[in-house]
Motif scaffolding. Structure first.
Motif, short mmCIF file in Angstrom:
data_model
loop_
_atom_site.label_atom_id
_atom_site.label_comp_id
_atom_site.label_asym_id
_atom_site.label_seq_id
_atom_site.Cartn_x
_atom_site.Cartn_y
_atom_site.Cartn_z
N ASN A 1 13.52 17.71 -0.21
CA ASN A 1 12.60 16.66 -0.65
C ASN A 1 12.07 15.86 0.53
O ASN A 1 10.90 15.45 0.53
CB ASN A 1 13.31 15.73 -1.64
CG ASN A 1 13.32 16.29 -3.05
OD1 ASN A 1 12.45 16.00 -3.85
ND2 ASN A 1 14.32 17.11 -3.34
N TRP A 2 12.90 15.63 1.53
CA TRP A 2 12.43 14.87 2.70
C TRP A 2 11.36 15.65 3.45
O TRP A 2 10.33 15.09 3.85
CB TRP A 2 13.61 14.57 3.62
CG TRP A 2 13.23 13.75 4.82
CD1 TRP A 2 12.63 14.19 5.96
CD2 TRP A 2 13.41 12.34 4.99
NE1 TRP A 2 12.42 13.16 6.84
CE2 TRP A 2 12.89 12.01 6.27
CE3 TRP A 2 13.96 11.33 4.20
CZ2 TRP A 2 12.92 10.70 6.76
CZ3 TRP A 2 13.99 10.04 4.69
CH2 TRP A 2 13.46 9.73 5.96
N MET A 3 11.58 16.94 3.66
CA MET A 3 10.63 17.74 4.44
C MET A 3 9.31 17.95 3.72
O MET A 3 8.31 18.27 4.34
CB MET A 3 11.26 19.10 4.78
CG MET A 3 12.46 19.02 5.71
SD MET A 3 12.10 18.19 7.27
CE MET A 3 10.88 19.31 7.98
N ARG A 4 9.28 17.78 2.42
CA ARG A 4 8.04 17.94 1.67
C ARG A 4 7.16 16.70 1.69
O ARG A 4 6.05 16.72 1.19
CB ARG A 4 8.35 18.28 0.20
CG ARG A 4 8.77 19.71 -0.03
CD ARG A 4 9.03 19.93 -1.51
NE ARG A 4 9.16 21.34 -1.83
CZ ARG A 4 9.34 21.81 -3.06
NH1 ARG A 4 9.42 20.96 -4.06
NH2 ARG A 4 9.45 23.10 -3.28
N ARG A 5 7.65 15.63 2.27
CA ARG A 5 6.95 14.36 2.21
C ARG A 5 6.43 13.93 3.56
O ARG A 5 7.04 14.21 4.59
CB ARG A 5 7.88 13.27 1.65
CG ARG A 5 8.05 13.38 0.16
CD ARG A 5 9.24 12.59 -0.34
NE ARG A 5 9.15 12.41 -1.78
CZ ARG A 5 9.39 13.37 -2.66
NH1 ARG A 5 9.76 14.56 -2.24
NH2 ARG A 5 9.26 13.14 -3.96
N SER A 6 5.32 13.22 3.53
CA SER A 6 4.81 12.59 4.74
C SER A 6 5.56 11.29 4.97
O SER A 6 6.22 10.75 4.07
CB SER A 6 3.31 12.32 4.61
OG SER A 6 3.09 11.36 3.59
N HIS A 7 5.44 10.74 6.17
CA HIS A 7 6.07 9.46 6.46
C HIS A 7 5.52 8.37 5.55
O HIS A 7 6.25 7.48 5.11
CB HIS A 7 5.86 9.08 7.93
CG HIS A 7 6.71 9.86 8.88
ND1 HIS A 7 6.33 11.08 9.38
CD2 HIS A 7 7.93 9.60 9.42
CE1 HIS A 7 7.27 11.53 10.18
NE2 HIS A 7 8.25 10.66 10.23
N HIS A 8 4.23 8.45 5.29
CA HIS A 8 3.61 7.43 4.45
C HIS A 8 4.18 7.47 3.03
O HIS A 8 4.46 6.42 2.43
CB HIS A 8 2.09 7.63 4.41
CG HIS A 8 1.36 6.52 3.72
ND1 HIS A 8 0.90 5.41 4.38
CD2 HIS A 8 1.02 6.35 2.42
CE1 HIS A 8 0.31 4.60 3.53
NE2 HIS A 8 0.36 5.15 2.33
N GLN A 9 4.35 8.67 2.48
CA GLN A 9 4.90 8.77 1.13
C GLN A 9 6.34 8.29 1.09
O GLN A 9 6.75 7.62 0.13
CB GLN A 9 4.82 10.22 0.64
CG GLN A 9 5.30 10.38 -0.80
CD GLN A 9 5.18 11.79 -1.30
OE1 GLN A 9 4.58 12.64 -0.64
NE2 GLN A 9 5.75 12.07 -2.46
N ILE A 10 7.11 8.59 2.12
CA ILE A 10 8.50 8.13 2.16
C ILE A 10 8.56 6.60 2.19
O ILE A 10 9.35 5.98 1.47
CB ILE A 10 9.22 8.73 3.38
CG1 ILE A 10 9.44 10.23 3.17
CG2 ILE A 10 10.56 8.03 3.62
CD1 ILE A 10 9.99 10.95 4.38
N GLU A 11 7.70 6.00 3.00
CA GLU A 11 7.68 4.54 3.07
C GLU A 11 7.19 3.94 1.75
O GLU A 11 7.67 2.88 1.32
CB GLU A 11 6.77 4.08 4.21
CG GLU A 11 7.29 4.42 5.59
CD GLU A 11 8.63 3.77 5.87
OE1 GLU A 11 8.83 2.61 5.45
OE2 GLU A 11 9.49 4.41 6.51
N LEU A 12 6.27 4.61 1.09
CA LEU A 12 5.78 4.14 -0.20
C LEU A 12 6.88 4.16 -1.25
O LEU A 12 7.09 3.19 -2.00
CB LEU A 12 4.60 5.01 -0.65
CG LEU A 12 3.96 4.66 -2.00
CD1 LEU A 12 3.30 3.29 -1.93
CD2 LEU A 12 2.93 5.72 -2.39
#
Length: 491
Positions: A328-339
């Motif tokens: 799940n982490w690798m599928r996400r951009s930094h922006h999405q993780i912060e969101l």
């Protein structure tokens, strides 16, 4: 002849040999089979419970009204609480001034042990309800959730989806994909967002459309969770907090000790993220970690898949939770993780605020009256006291540990044992690798041999409880001299 064509007197013994997962899967295969299971569930369910949990008698106890599908389904969170409390002894620190480890052995039937299991079981149920809200929101098209958009909302959404708006308005300092320097950067980020789990690989539109839709979905999830939270009692929210206090110690920011890098990722087609997991785990306590969002997004199923040690368990999957975190982490951009981190922080703050006692709540409200930078944004788990989980330096009396016998050996993990309580009135604890042998007297030797035998390891010996998030080695830690690492033991 198909299975559901067999007579009922033959089907009932067959279904009684299934475990919980198999029985519920069989119930969905055909209507006749479902009718048989529902009609004879009081006969089938006790056998299924014993088949699923053969070594945990506490989960075989049938209620006075008789077994039911609801009771059988409720054994899953009950098992999760049993494992979490039993394996909580693997914390880095025991009660150093009392000579007792944390944890409640799954074999204990002490009233206090059953009470805490019941509270943590209810906490797993609350966690699952929060997960179901997220699942429902992410499984439906956004148009179905919000209704037909108005002209103004279409214009607003279109503007916010542009690259210039995304780069200029990005509020996250940790985001490395937006900012003024990226306004004229027409190249896409290094990540491929086309496989985001939000859409199960069916994402459409530009990156800006995708991020804006994630934000709208998270807003709906937060709104629905807060609405449902308002219907819960404070005790139910406290039970949910107790689950987090246990999960906090389940994660490890390093790879499994005594293993190599190749052994950690052998046979697993997953990318390894470069993340400061120690910082993420610290933020879990504050309720502002991406792991907080992850657990509520995937629910309790991954923990059940990793911790269940029954006959149908696949023995080659000891890292189910870790692999899912990485994926799940690798599928996400930094922006999405912060969101996602932003929205889970708002939710956890609201839950923990309701869980505070009156005195702490009063101090928090005084702090929140200040609209400046000093206003509180997070609440630590340490602000929500739990009688079971206290600071390791507190000297607790022996009566607080009715599930442990003073002077006995307790199996910890791998080949590590711990002798608890004091000898000759002195509070102390000793750790030992391998089968413990203490040469004191014949009586002591005999009891130690019995405690240190293979049967003394407990029914949850082989449960892969800990989640090792990294592939890096465990670094030297600044430990208390009475810590278990004093003996070269790291779990």
């Amino acid at each position: 002849m198909r299975l559901h064509d067999l007579p009922d007197d033959i089907l009932i013994p067959i279904l009684s040999l299934c475990d919980i997962d198999t029985l519920f899967a069989a119930r969905l295969t055909s209507r006749p089979l479902r009718t048989v299971i529902d009609s004879y569930i009081k006969t089938i369910a006790p056998h299924v419970a014993r088949k699923t949990f053969p070594n945990i008698p506490g989960l075989h106890r049938v209620p006075e009204k008789g077994a039911s599908l609801k009771w059988l389904r409720g054994l899953i969170p009950a098992y999760l609480s049993t494992v979490a409390l039993d394996k909580d002894k693997l914390r880095r620190f025991p009660y150093v001034n009392s000579g007792f480890p944390y944890g409640i052995p799954c074999e204990s039937e002490a009233p206090l042990a059953r009470y805490w299991r019941r509270r943590v079981t209810n906490g797993w149920r609350v966690l699952r309800c929060f997960y179901l809200i997220s699942r429902d929101v992410y499984s439906k098209p956004i148009q179905e959730l919000e209704g037909r958009p108005t002209v103004m909302r279409r214009v607003s959404t279109g503007v916010k989806a542009t690259r210039i708006w995304q780069t200029v308005s990005c509020p996250y300092q940790a985001c490395n994909e937006h900012g003024v320097r990226h306004i004229f950067d027409i190249r896409r980020g290094s990540r491929d967002h086309s496989h985001s789990p939000v859409y199960d690989g069916c994402r459409r539109g530009s990156e800006g459309d995708f991020i804006e839709e994630v934000k709208r979905r998270e807003s709906l999830v937060l709104k629905k969770r807060l609405e449902w939270m308002a219907t819960l009692k404070q005790d139910q929210l406290l039970d949910y907090m107790y689950v987090w206090r246990l999960l906090l110690w389940m994660f490890r920011p390093y790879r499994k000790p005594d293993t190599t890098l190749e052994e950690s990722v052998k046979g697993r087609n997953v990318e390894v993220p470069r993340v400061n997991w120690q910082a993420e785990l610290t933020n879990v306590s504050q309720g502002c970690s991406w792991l907080n969002w992850f657990v509520l997004h995937v629910g309790s199923t991954p923990f059940w898949q990793q911790w269940y040690d029954g006959p149908s368990k696949s023995k080659d999957k000891p890292h189910v939770v870790r692999d899912l975190v990485w994926k799940n982490w690798m599928r996400r951009s930094h922006h999405q993780i912060e969101l996602e981190r932003e929205y889970i922080s708002k939710f956890e703050f609201a839950v923990r605020k309701r869980s505070l006692d009156p005195q702490r709540l009063k101090r928090l409200n005084e702090d929140l009256r200040d609209d400046g930078l000093g206003a509180a944004k997070t609440i630590s788990l340490d602000c929500i006291p739990w009688e079971y989980d206290q600071n390791p330096i507190i000297n607790k009396p022996t009566c607080d540990f009715p599930w442990y016998n003073v002077g006995s050996w307790v199996y910890m993990n791998e080949d590590v044992w711990m002798r608890i309580g004091g000898r000759q009135g002195r509070i102390d604890y000793i750790t030992s690798r391998g089968r413990p042998d203490v040469e004191e007297s014949e009586e002591s030797d005999e009891s130690d041999e019995e405690e240190g035998s293979e049967s003394g390891r407990g029914p949850l010996e082989k449960v892969p409880y800990l989640v090792y998030l990294s592939v890096n080695e465990e670094k030297s830690l600044q430990a208390d001299p009475r810590d278990l690492t004093r003996y070269g033991i790291v779990f």
